[in-house]
Design a protein around this motif. Sequence first.
Motif, PDB file in Angstrom:
ATOM      1  N   PRO A  27       0.839  -1.205   0.000  1.00  0.00           N
ATOM      2  CA  PRO A  27       0.000   0.000   0.000  1.00  0.00           C
ATOM      3  C   PRO A  27       0.876   1.257   0.000  1.00  0.00           C
ATOM      4  O   PRO A  27       2.015   1.230   0.460  1.00  0.00           O
ATOM      5  CB  PRO A  27      -0.783  -0.113   1.306  1.00  0.00           C
ATOM      6  N   PRO A  28       0.359   2.355  -0.516  1.00  0.00           N
ATOM      7  CA  PRO A  28       1.117   3.613  -0.481  1.00  0.00           C
ATOM      8  C   PRO A  28       1.214   4.141   0.949  1.00  0.00           C
ATOM      9  O   PRO A  28       0.266   4.032   1.732  1.00  0.00           O
ATOM     10  CB  PRO A  28       0.304   4.558  -1.358  1.00  0.00           C
ATOM     11  N   HIS A  29       2.361   4.721   1.277  1.00  0.00           N
ATOM     12  CA  HIS A  29       2.539   5.310   2.606  1.00  0.00           C
ATOM     13  C   HIS A  29       2.146   6.785   2.613  1.00  0.00           C
ATOM     14  O   HIS A  29       1.727   7.306   3.618  1.00  0.00           O
ATOM     15  CB  HIS A  29       3.994   5.166   3.061  1.00  0.00           C
ATOM     16  N   ARG A  30       2.345   7.450   1.489  1.00  0.00           N
ATOM     17  CA  ARG A  30       2.003   8.877   1.333  1.00  0.00           C
ATOM     18  C   ARG A  30       2.668   9.755   2.382  1.00  0.00           C
ATOM     19  O   ARG A  30       2.099  10.739   2.842  1.00  0.00           O
ATOM     20  CB  ARG A  30       0.488   9.069   1.379  1.00  0.00           C
ATOM     21  N   ASP A  31       3.901   9.411   2.773  1.00  0.00           N
ATOM     22  CA  ASP A  31       4.613  10.211   3.773  1.00  0.00           C
ATOM     23  C   ASP A  31       4.858  11.628   3.267  1.00  0.00           C
ATOM     24  O   ASP A  31       4.643  12.608   3.981  1.00  0.00           O
ATOM     25  CB  ASP A  31       5.947   9.553   4.131  1.00  0.00           C
ATOM     26  N   GLY A  32       5.305  11.747   2.034  1.00  0.00           N
ATOM     27  CA  GLY A  32       5.547  13.062   1.442  1.00  0.00           C
ATOM     28  C   GLY A  32       4.255  13.805   1.156  1.00  0.00           C
ATOM     29  O   GLY A  32       4.168  15.020   1.354  1.00  0.00           O
ATOM     30  N   GLY A  33       3.250  13.096   0.690  1.00  0.00           N
ATOM     31  CA  GLY A  33       1.957  13.720   0.413  1.00  0.00           C
ATOM     32  C   GLY A  33       1.329  14.308   1.656  1.00  0.00           C
ATOM     33  O   GLY A  33       0.791  15.421   1.641  1.00  0.00           O
ATOM     34  N   ARG A  34       1.424  13.572   2.755  1.00  0.00           N
ATOM     35  CA  ARG A  34       0.876  14.078   4.020  1.00  0.00           C
ATOM     36  C   ARG A  34       1.661  15.288   4.514  1.00  0.00           C
ATOM     37  O   ARG A  34       1.084  16.239   5.036  1.00  0.00           O
ATOM     38  CB  ARG A  34       0.865  12.972   5.082  1.00  0.00           C
ATOM     39  N   ALA A  35       2.981  15.258   4.316  1.00  0.00           N
ATOM     40  CA  ALA A  35       3.806  16.401   4.722  1.00  0.00           C
ATOM     41  C   ALA A  35       3.460  17.633   3.891  1.00  0.00           C
ATOM     42  O   ALA A  35       3.354  18.744   4.425  1.00  0.00           O
ATOM     43  CB  ALA A  35       5.283  16.046   4.582  1.00  0.00           C
ATOM     44  N   ALA A  36       3.278  17.444   2.586  1.00  0.00           N
ATOM     45  CA  ALA A  36       2.914  18.570   1.716  1.00  0.00           C
ATOM     46  C   ALA A  36       1.521  19.106   2.055  1.00  0.00           C
ATOM     47  O   ALA A  36       1.300  20.318   2.071  1.00  0.00           O
ATOM     48  CB  ALA A  36       2.973  18.143   0.247  1.00  0.00           C
ATOM     49  N   ASP A  37       0.592  18.202   2.341  1.00  0.00           N
ATOM     50  CA  ASP A  37      -0.761  18.627   2.721  1.00  0.00           C
ATOM     51  C   ASP A  37      -0.742  19.467   3.994  1.00  0.00           C
ATOM     52  O   ASP A  37      -1.476  20.444   4.119  1.00  0.00           O
ATOM     53  CB  ASP A  37      -1.674  17.417   2.932  1.00  0.00           C
ATOM     54  N   ALA A  38       0.104  19.079   4.945  1.00  0.00           N
ATOM     55  CA  ALA A  38       0.191  19.825   6.207  1.00  0.00           C
ATOM     56  C   ALA A  38       0.811  21.202   5.994  1.00  0.00           C
ATOM     57  O   ALA A  38       0.452  22.169   6.671  1.00  0.00           O
ATOM     58  CB  ALA A  38       1.004  19.038   7.229  1.00  0.00           C
ATOM     59  N   GLU A  39       1.744  21.309   5.052  1.00  0.00           N
ATOM     60  CA  GLU A  39       2.442  22.579   4.824  1.00  0.00           C
ATOM     61  C   GLU A  39       1.626  23.552   3.973  1.00  0.00           C
ATOM     62  O   GLU A  39       1.789  24.765   4.092  1.00  0.00           O
ATOM     63  CB  GLU A  39       3.794  22.326   4.153  1.00  0.00           C
ATOM     64  N   GLU A  40       0.755  23.053   3.142  1.00  0.00           N
ATOM     65  CA  GLU A  40       0.034  23.907   2.186  1.00  0.00           C
ATOM     66  C   GLU A  40      -0.646  25.121   2.816  1.00  0.00           C
ATOM     67  O   GLU A  40      -0.435  26.256   2.351  1.00  0.00           O
ATOM     68  CB  GLU A  40      -0.974  23.079   1.391  1.00  0.00           C
ATOM     69  N   PRO A  41      -1.451  24.995   3.870  1.00  0.00           N
ATOM     70  CA  PRO A  41      -2.092  26.196   4.423  1.00  0.00           C
ATOM     71  C   PRO A  41      -1.088  27.182   5.019  1.00  0.00           C
ATOM     72  O   PRO A  41      -1.275  28.402   4.921  1.00  0.00           O
ATOM     73  CB  PRO A  41      -3.050  25.661   5.483  1.00  0.00           C
ATOM     74  N   ARG A  42      -0.016  26.681   5.618  1.00  0.00           N
ATOM     75  CA  ARG A  42       1.013  27.582   6.174  1.00  0.00           C
ATOM     76  C   ARG A  42       1.713  28.332   5.048  1.00  0.00           C
ATOM     77  O   ARG A  42       1.951  29.543   5.140  1.00  0.00           O
ATOM     78  CB  ARG A  42       2.026  26.784   6.997  1.00  0.00           C
TER      79      ARG A  42
END
Length: 133
Positions: A101-116
Amino acid sequence: MDSRFDMSDVRRLERHLARSIPRARRDARAVVVRGAVNIKRDWRANARVSAPKHAPAYPGTIGFDVAAYGRDVIMATIGPDKGGAQGALGNLLEYGSVKNPPHRDGGRAADAEEPRFEAQMALVMERVLAWDI
């Protein structure tokens, strides 16, 4: 009817923008770098938790590069260094495969940074456009 137009405020705005644009470029670059650092840090933290036991070196391969294209385009490339130990596992770990399965570690990090990131870029632009009439 008088056809004259007072250009003094237009000239003041022109001077303000001429002074503000170099500062906006510098500040925008700083926001991009800070966002890249945040994503790299969070991606590494996510990978330490979710990376399989057979990939302990993978989180250490995650880094970033910042490049400028002309004066007005600044871009950060963030991700694992494929030349590093286990860095080539990045695509498999991030996006998964038929058996993993995908881990999406980078995707989750990018999602968290987007609003900031968006909030900081908005502040940069507000400072550019703020001037006293």
